[in-house]
Design a protein around this motif. Structure first.
Motif, PDB file in Angstrom:
ATOM      1  N   VAL A  30      82.545  46.705  28.257  1.00 27.46           N
ATOM      2  CA  VAL A  30      81.865  45.554  27.646  1.00 27.46           C
ATOM      3  C   VAL A  30      80.460  45.993  27.259  1.00 27.46           C
ATOM      4  CG1 VAL A  30      80.816  43.333  28.231  1.00 27.46           C
ATOM      5  CG2 VAL A  30      83.144  43.831  28.969  1.00 27.46           C
ATOM      6  N   SER A  36      70.923  48.384  29.303  1.00 26.72           N
ATOM      7  CA  SER A  36      71.228  49.463  30.240  1.00 26.72           C
ATOM      8  C   SER A  36      72.270  50.401  29.654  1.00 26.72           C
ATOM      9  CB  SER A  36      71.756  48.903  31.566  1.00 26.72           C
ATOM     10  OG  SER A  36      70.722  48.280  32.265  1.00 26.72           O
ATOM     11  N   THR A 111      70.877  40.383  29.614  1.00 25.71           N
ATOM     12  CA  THR A 111      71.571  39.176  30.077  1.00 25.71           C
ATOM     13  C   THR A 111      71.723  39.180  31.601  1.00 25.71           C
ATOM     14  OG1 THR A 111      73.760  40.197  29.957  1.00 25.71           O
ATOM     15  CG2 THR A 111      72.927  39.157  27.922  1.00 25.71           C
TER      16      THR A 111
END
Ligand SMILES: Cc1cc2nc3c(=O)[nH]c(=O)nc-3n(C[C@H](O)[C@H](O)[C@H](O)COP(=O)(O)OP(=O)(O)OC[C@H]3O[C@@H](n4cnc5c(N)ncnc54)[C@H](O)[C@@H]3O)c2cc1C
Length: 286
Positions: A30, A36, A111
């Motif tokens: 994902v 990151s 997020t």
């Protein structure tokens, strides 16, 4: 460096995303805010064959009132968490901690789901999630399941998410009256990663702390609860001295890293000092 070649899909529904991810097997990943993952791809420390971009899934963004708790969509950014009125009213610890993450440019993209799923022990939100006794909601080919933080964080950068599973939401209980919070982060320079962080919640009653919950950042390969300090705080006088004393064993049961940024013993010392400060802040001690 330029990342290794990969396929890329941007699904328009959660069902499509799960299908694409599970169809891609162990080599599919994902991508959320990319803050990151993109550096890892560029350094070729990760080389997935397929990236499933969940940035188009509006259903995973935003915060919803669910009665006695909030449901925070995994794609909610740090920027939104800081400003969200529901988060600020009922789970202010999340907003306050998100404000310490990186800089405004990163916070606009990073997020909450990415921060938790990445499971970096130096990440700030995982310890907060542990202290809040939140529930992680994952959706995969087999449907939806709920995971407690103690089961979700398995090891360094490793979670209980199975191949094909997406972290879709975080359920957070609302803090009732009498509860206060504080995140204490020791960082070498402004906007840097934590050397140690302490997330504290305290319920004050009659000049004492009736109950406390404490999550530690960067004191092991996963976020840990400072259970011994929690037990010592229950019933302690709400004073700086008493809470510092209750924090004296905050590092019990931890296994902090010993690296170029700080020695393990120094981290243990920081955990004790910061826990005392975080408890005093959470209990509203001046
Ligand atoms: C300069 C800089 C400074 C930073 N400083 C801090 C700091 O001080 N404190 C801190 O906590 N963080 C810090 N970060 C990290 C930042 O907060 C994280 O990059 C971010 O939280 C990860 O979220 P993301 O949406 O960018 O995830 P991504 O980078 O897109 O993904 C990260 C990982 O999580 C997986 N993933 C993402 N979302 C999901 C999902 N919903 N379900 C399943 N798997 C998923 C991805 O496959 C990947 O493995 C910093 C980052 C940068 C670039």
């Amino acid at each position: 460096m330029i990342p290794a070649q990969f396929d890329y899909v941007r699904p328009s529904s959660l069902g499509e995303a799960v299908q694409a991810l599970s169809g891609g097997g162990d080599d599919a990943k994902v991508i959320a805010g990319g803050q990151s993952l993109l550096p890892l791809l560029r350094l070729r420390l990760a080389y997935p064959s397929l990236l499933v971009d969940i940035g188009g899934l509006g259903e995973l963004a935003g915060v919803r009132d669910a009665g006695d708790g909030l449901v925070i969509g995994a794609m909610t950014t740090m920027y939104s968490l800081i400003r969200d009125p529901l988060v600020r009213e009922h789970c202010g610890l999340i907003a306050a901690t998100a404000a310490t993450v990186a800089d405004p440019a990163v916070r606009h993209r990073a997020t909450i789901g990415g921060s938790i799923a990445h499971a970096d022990p130096a990440g700030d939100l995982p310890a907060v999630i542990a202290a809040l006794d939140a529930t992680l909601v994952a959706t995969g080919p087999g449907g939806q399941r709920e995971i407690a933080p103690a089961d979700f964080f398995v090891d360094y950068l490793t979670t209980a998410l199975a191949p094909g599973e997406i972290l879709t939401a975080i359920r957070v209980p609302k803090l009732g009256s009498g509860w206060g919070y504080r995140y204490e982060k020791f960082q070498p320079t402004a906007q840097a990663w934590a050397i140690v962080g302490v997330a504290a919640l305290a319920r004050r009653a009659d000049g004492h702390v009736a109950e406390a919950r404490i999550g530690l950042t960067n004191m092991g390969t996963i976020p840990v609860r400072a259970r011994a300090a929690e037990a010592a705080t229950a019933g302690a006088e709400a004073s700086r001295e008493a809470l510092a004393a209750a924090a004296a064993n905050a590092d019990e049961g931890t296994d902090p890293p010993d690296d170029l940024r700080a020695a393990a013993d120094y981290r243990r010392h920081l955990a004790r000092v910061l826990t005392g400060r975080a408890l005093a802040g959470a209990a509203g001690v001046r």
